[in-house]
Enzyme design. Sequence first.
Site, PDB file in Angstrom:
ATOM      1  N   HIS A   1       0.859  -1.178   0.000  1.00  0.00           N
ATOM      2  CA  HIS A   1       0.000   0.000   0.000  1.00  0.00           C
ATOM      3  C   HIS A   1       0.896   1.228   0.000  1.00  0.00           C
ATOM      4  O   HIS A   1       2.116   1.124   0.163  1.00  0.00           O
ATOM      5  CB  HIS A   1      -0.907   0.022   1.237  1.00  0.00           C
ATOM      6  CG  HIS A   1      -0.146   0.000   2.525  1.00  0.00           C
ATOM      7  ND1 HIS A   1       0.418  -1.154   3.028  1.00  0.00           N
ATOM      8  CD2 HIS A   1       0.163   0.983   3.413  1.00  0.00           C
ATOM      9  CE1 HIS A   1       1.045  -0.875   4.163  1.00  0.00           C
ATOM     10  NE2 HIS A   1       0.904   0.410   4.413  1.00  0.00           N
ATOM     11  N   ALA A   2       0.322   2.378  -0.190  1.00  0.00           N
ATOM     12  CA  ALA A   2       1.053   3.645  -0.132  1.00  0.00           C
ATOM     13  C   ALA A   2       0.125   4.703   0.450  1.00  0.00           C
ATOM     14  O   ALA A   2      -1.045   4.440   0.731  1.00  0.00           O
ATOM     15  CB  ALA A   2       1.538   4.050  -1.520  1.00  0.00           C
TER      16      ALA A   2
END
Length: 272
Positions: free
Chosen positions: A68-69
């Site tokens: 994820h970011a």
Amino acid sequence: MTELSELLAEDAIALDLTAETWEDAIRLAGGLLESTGVAEAAYTRAMVDSVRDNGPYIVLAPGFAFPHARPSSAVRRTGMAWVRLATPVEFGSRANDPVTLVVALAATDSSTHQQAMVSLATLLTDDELRARLDAATTPAEVHAVLRSENDHEADKSDQAEAPHDPPREASSSGVARTRDHILTVCGNGLGTSLFLKNTLEQVLDRWGWGGLISVEATDTVSARGKAKDADLILTSGEIARALGEVGVPVVVIENFTSQKEIDAALRGSYDI
């Protein structure tokens, strides 16, 4: 709160794909986020860059990675992608490699997907559900298991007996004094820290301490300023090294889905 099956569309599930490297594995999951209109290509690049910058902290449990970011303009809506690899891939995690399941998250904020993450943690610790997922031959079968998750509870064999009294004084090697607050920390404060927060809160609730100790998920930068108000920090080995000395104990958790490991970490920190 949004359920896992709502955030993970059937066409965002792919089974038995081939990846040569961990970057390839993340790009496969990112490609599904892109093809389903959840995120743009820039978000896939950000997920890869996050691991390059912070190490394999996204490998949360044996065989499981959660790329994820940070929320950005590259995220169109909150959603997830599910990739089962045909051949396991090394991410560089000493405790949890090799990875066979990659579940990517793109989120517009830190709240709408919290229930989905509770459900995901349940899936990974329930032997029956995990076996059904591993045996699934089509995305439709995987999605059916996800929809049925609410009828199951997490595996109780991973739980230890709960103490009866809340913490007040801790050992000299652990918490100096109790502030009744714990931080869970990851690189972005959005995905893995929330995952760890969910498991930790399950342990506290089982102990009867849920209303006595608050838990906050945050990122590495914010954690340095918030540490003074916390009893301790729970995080991965990679993030612990990035944090350095913050004035409170930093406890490394290897399996973010293991209530047993977190139970032991709390007992050691609070001298129970």
